[in-house]
Design a protein around this motif. Structure first.
Motif, PDB file in Angstrom:
ATOM      1  N   SER A 139      -2.191   5.460  -2.144  1.00 24.61           N
ATOM      2  CA  SER A 139      -3.204   6.507  -1.998  1.00 24.61           C
ATOM      3  C   SER A 139      -2.605   7.674  -1.236  1.00 24.61           C
ATOM      4  CB  SER A 139      -4.427   5.959  -1.255  1.00 24.61           C
ATOM      5  OG  SER A 139      -4.103   5.707   0.099  1.00 24.61           O
ATOM      6  N   GLN A 140      -3.356   8.783  -1.227  1.00 22.04           N
ATOM      7  CA  GLN A 140      -2.860   9.978  -0.543  1.00 22.04           C
ATOM      8  C   GLN A 140      -2.798   9.801   0.969  1.00 22.04           C
ATOM      9  OE1 GLN A 140      -5.294  13.263  -1.818  1.00 22.04           O
ATOM     10  NE2 GLN A 140      -4.291  13.439  -3.816  1.00 22.04           N
ATOM     11  N   SER A 141      -3.469   8.775   1.488  1.00 23.08           N
ATOM     12  CA  SER A 141      -3.448   8.559   2.938  1.00 23.08           C
ATOM     13  C   SER A 141      -2.216   7.782   3.382  1.00 23.08           C
ATOM     14  CB  SER A 141      -4.709   7.803   3.372  1.00 23.08           C
ATOM     15  OG  SER A 141      -4.724   6.499   2.811  1.00 23.08           O
ATOM     16  N   GLN A 142      -1.443   7.243   2.432  1.00 26.14           N
ATOM     17  CA  GLN A 142      -0.280   6.440   2.757  1.00 26.14           C
ATOM     18  C   GLN A 142       1.015   7.233   2.524  1.00 26.14           C
ATOM     19  OE1 GLN A 142      -2.691   3.800   3.987  1.00 26.14           O
ATOM     20  NE2 GLN A 142      -0.595   3.066   3.876  1.00 26.14           N
ATOM     21  N   SER A 164       0.804  -1.223   0.000  1.00 30.28           N
ATOM     22  CA  SER A 164       0.000   0.000   0.000  1.00 30.28           C
ATOM     23  C   SER A 164       0.836   1.273   0.000  1.00 30.28           C
ATOM     24  CB  SER A 164      -0.914   0.014   1.242  1.00 30.28           C
ATOM     25  OG  SER A 164      -1.789  -1.079   1.238  1.00 30.28           O
TER      26      SER A 164
END
Length: 576
Positions: free
Chosen positions: A113-116, A109
Motif C-alpha cells: 500500500s501507499q503507506s508502506q 506488506s
C-alpha cells in the motif's frame, strides 16, 4: 547389427564380424545424452540441498563463536513496521547526521500500500550503509496465538524474503512484544536474536545478553529518560536500544535528533543491531536466556563468563567487595573471589583472603544466599547470610573453633599471655614435671584464652578431679592469682512473689543467685510499684546485691546490702 550391449546404459557393442545400422548408432547417442541430462539435474539438486543445509546450519548456530574484547557503551535505534515515514523522515535524518538505524519490516506488506515503503526504497536505504532491515514477521502476527507450525511459517517466510534480497535475515523484532517461552524457542530455530518492546521499565542490555528478549527504551518517553539511560550505559558499559514507530502521530523526530547529538557529546558509538550483537552477543547460548535459572540452560557471555543452571557451578570472579549484594553475583553458582590488600574494608580483621558466595535461588529476595570467608594465611573460617527481611548481610561469624592443642608442658605457670597464639584457645597438658606454680602444684589441663590481649584468661582443671581454677590478665599485663570456680552453679529460680521488697539478704539462700518474678500483687515497694524480675546475689557475706528489671521495660534498678544487713535505696542503673 550389434551382438552385445553395455551393462549400464545398454549401448550397442559390435563384434568385428557384425554389421551396424545407422539407427543403432543414433540410439547410442540418445541414451548417452539422456543420462547426461539426468546427472546434470542430480548435480543441481545436490547443489541446492547443500546450500539449503548450509543456510540451515547458519540458522541454527545463531551465535558468534569468538570472545568479544571491545565491550563499551553503545546506542542503537530500531523503528517498527516499515511504514513510509522510514523513507521520508528517518532516512533523511540518518543522512543528515550520518548515523545508523535498524528498521524491522513486515515483509508481506512491503510495497503493498501507499503507506508502506517500496522494495526500491528499501534497497536504496540499505545500499546507503546507514540502514539495515530485519524481520518483523511476514504478517505482523500475535505470535503466541499461532500454532508452532504457523509461527514457524510466518517467521521463515519473512527470513527467506530478507535473505533473497541480501538483507539481515537473522534478527527478529516481536510484533506487540507478544512472546513467551514457546515463541522464543521457535525464534531460536531461525534467528540469532529477537527484540522485545519497552514495558515501561526502560531497561538496558548487559552481558549475559538475553538474546531473545533484547530490551528497548522507547523515544516516546522523552529526552530526559533517554539521556538518563545513555548515562547509565556509560557508567556500566551497557547497550541502549531505542525503539520508535515513526508513523505514529505523536512521533517527534527532534527527540531522535537530540538523542543522537547527546550520545555523540558523550562519545558513545551509535551502531546497528547487528554491530551491537557483534559486541554484546553471547559466545554460546543453549536454552532460554530469558530465565537463567531453568534447567538445560548454558550461556557463555561476550566476556567469556559462564551462566545458567547447566553451566559450571563454581566460577571465579573478581571485583567484589564486602558490601557487594547478591544481585551482583551469578545465579545458581558458587563464586570464588580473591580479596587483595586494596579492597579489604569490612572483611574480618581487615585482611585479604578468599570469598566464596553461594547463590542458589532465582527469587529476588535471595533466601538461600550465604558467604564464606577464609582469611589469608589462616585456618579460620567465617560465614554470613543474606537477611531477606532487612535486605542486608548478617554479621560475620567465626565457625571454626580456634583450638590449638600443644605438647605436654609447652607452657608453664609463669608464661606470659604474649607467648600464646593470638586469637586462639590453647590447650596444654601439664604433668608432674611442669606443675610447679599451678594450683596445689598439681598436674592438670591448662586452657588459655587469648582472643585479645586485654581479655586474656586461663582455666586450670586439676588432674583426676572436678576442681577448676581461673585467673585473668590484669591492667599491668600479668596474671592475677588463681581462684577456684564453684563446680555447681549457684543459681535457682523460685515461684512468683516468694520474696518481697522488705525481705532481708539473710532470708535468701547463701552462695546463690536467686531469681523470682514479681507480679502486680507483690510489687508494692519495688521501683514504681511495678511488676518485674528480681535477682538477688547472696554469694559472700556483706556483699549482697539485688537487681530489679521492670516488666515490659528496659528499665533496671539496683540496691546493695548495708553494714547492718538492710538494703540501700533503689537506684536506676539503666539508660532508659
Amino acid at each position: 547389427m550389434a551382438s552385445n550391449k553395455t551393462p549400464n546404459l545398454g549401448l550397442d557393442i559390435w563384434q568385428p564380424d557384425d554389421y551396424f545400422k545407422r539407427a543403432e548408432v543414433n540410439n547410442n547417442f540418445m541414451k548417452i545424452d539422456a543420462e547426461a541430462k539426468e546427472n546434470s539435474d542430480k548435480i543441481g539438486v545436490l547443489s541446492q540441498n547443500t546450500t539449503a543445509q548450509s543456510n540451515k546450519t547458519k540458522d541454527r548456530l545463531n551465535i558468534g563463536l569468538y570472545k568479544q574484547t571491545n565491550r563499551r557503551p553503545l546506542v542503537s535505534f530500531i523503528d517498527d513496521d516499515g511504514n513510509l515515514p522510514v523513507y521520508t523522515l528517518l532516512y533523511p535524518l540518518c543522512k543528515e547526521l550520518n548515523f545508523k538505524l535498524t528498521s524491522c519490516l513486515i515483509t508481506g506488506s512491503v510495497g503493498v500500500s501507499q503507506s508502506q515503503v517500496t522494495e526500491a526504497q528499501v534497497k536504496e536505504m540499505n545500499d546507503s550503509g546507514l540502514m539495515e532491515f530485519v524481520s518483523h514477521t511476514n504478517n505482523h502476527d500475535y505470535l503466541t496465538r499461532l500454532t508452532e507450525s504457523q509461527r514457524y511459517d510466518t517467521l521463515k517466510k519473512s527470513k527467506e524474503w530478507l535473505r533473497a534480497r541480501g538483507y539481515v535475515d537473522d534478527i527478529l523484532v516481536y510484533p506487540y512484544g507478544d512472546t513467551n517461552e514457546a515463541v522464543r524457542n521457535t525464534a531460536q530455530k531461525l534467528f540469532r536474536a529477537a527484540v522485545n518492546i519497552d514495558n515501561t521499565n526502560h531497561l538496558i542490555n548487559y552481558p549475559p545478553l538475553k538474546s531473545y528478549t533484547l530490551e528497548r527504551v522507547y523515544v516516546d518517553f522523552g529526552i530526559d529518560i533517554a539521556k538518563q539511560k545513555i548515562d547509565e550505559a556509560i557508567a556500566n558499559n551497557g547497550w541502549v536500544i531505542f525503539g520508535m514507530h515513526c508513523h505514529y502521530l505523536n512521533f517527534d523526530i527532534n527527540v531522535v535528533r537530540e538523542i543522537v547529538n547527546y550520545a555523540r557529546t558523550k562519545s558513545v558509538d551509535i551502531v546497528s543491531i547487528t554491530e551491537g550483537l557483534n559486541t554484546f552477543g553471547n559466545i554460546m547460548e543453549i536454552g532460554d536466556s530469558a530465565s537463567l535459572g531453568k534447567p538445560n540452560t548454558f550461556i557463555i557471555d561476550s566476556e567469556g563468563k559462564t551462566h545458567g543452571a547447566d553451566s559450571p557451578h563454581y566460577v571465579y570472579r573478581s571485583g567484589f567487595t564486602n558490601s557487594s549484594v547478591p544481585s551482583e553475583f551469578p545465579i545458581n553458582k558458587t563464586t570464588i573471589t580473591t580479596i587483595g590488600t586494596s579492597n579489604t574494608a569490612g572483611f574480618p580483621n581487615g585482611t585479604g583472603g578468599v570469598l566464596l558466595t553461594h547463590l542458589y535461588s532465582t527469587e529476588t529476595s535471595f533466601p538461600w544466599t550465604y558467604q564464606e570467608w577464609f582469611p589469608v594465611a589462616s585456618n579460620n573460617k567465617l560465614t554470613r547470610y543474606w537477611d531477606r527481611v532487612s535486605s542486608s548481610w548478617s554479621s560475620w561469624k567465626d565457625v571454626v573453633p580456634r583450638f590449638n592443642i600443644t605438647g605436654t608442658n609447652t607452657f608453664s605457670n609463669s608464661t606470659l599471655i604474649s607467648s600464646f597464639p593470638l586469637g586462639e584457645i590453647t590447650v596444654t597438658i601439664i604433668n608432674n614435671n611442669g606443675s610447679s606454680g599451678f594450683p596445689g602444684n598439681n598436674p592438670g589441663t591448662l586452657t588459655t584464652y587469648r582472643l585479645t590481649d586485654a581479655w586474656g584468661r586461663q582455666e586450670y582443671k586439676v588432674y583426676q578431679s572436678n576442681t577448676i581454677y581461673q585467673r585473668y590478665i590484669n591492667s599491668s599485663g600479668v596474671w592475677s592469682e588463681w581462684s577456684e570456680i564453684p563446680t555447681v552453679l549457684p543459681y535457682r529460680i523460685d515461684p512468683f512473689n516468694t520474696y518481697n521488697n522488705g525481705t532481708l539478704i539473710s532470708a535468701f539462700p547463701s552462695k546463690t543467685v536467686t531469681t523470682i518474678n514479681i507480679n502486680s500483687t507483690g510489687a508494692t515497694g519495688f521501683p514504681n510499684s511495678s511488676p518485674g524480675l528480681l535477682t538477688t546475689y547472696n554469694i559472700n557475706t556483706g556483699y549482697g546485691r539485688q537487681e530489679y528489671r521492670v516488666y515490659r521495660s528496659h528499665s533496671i534498678y539496683a540496691r546493695y546490702e548495708l553494714v547492718d544487713g538492710t538494703w540501700s535505696e533503689w537506684a536506676k542503673i539503666s539508660a532508659v
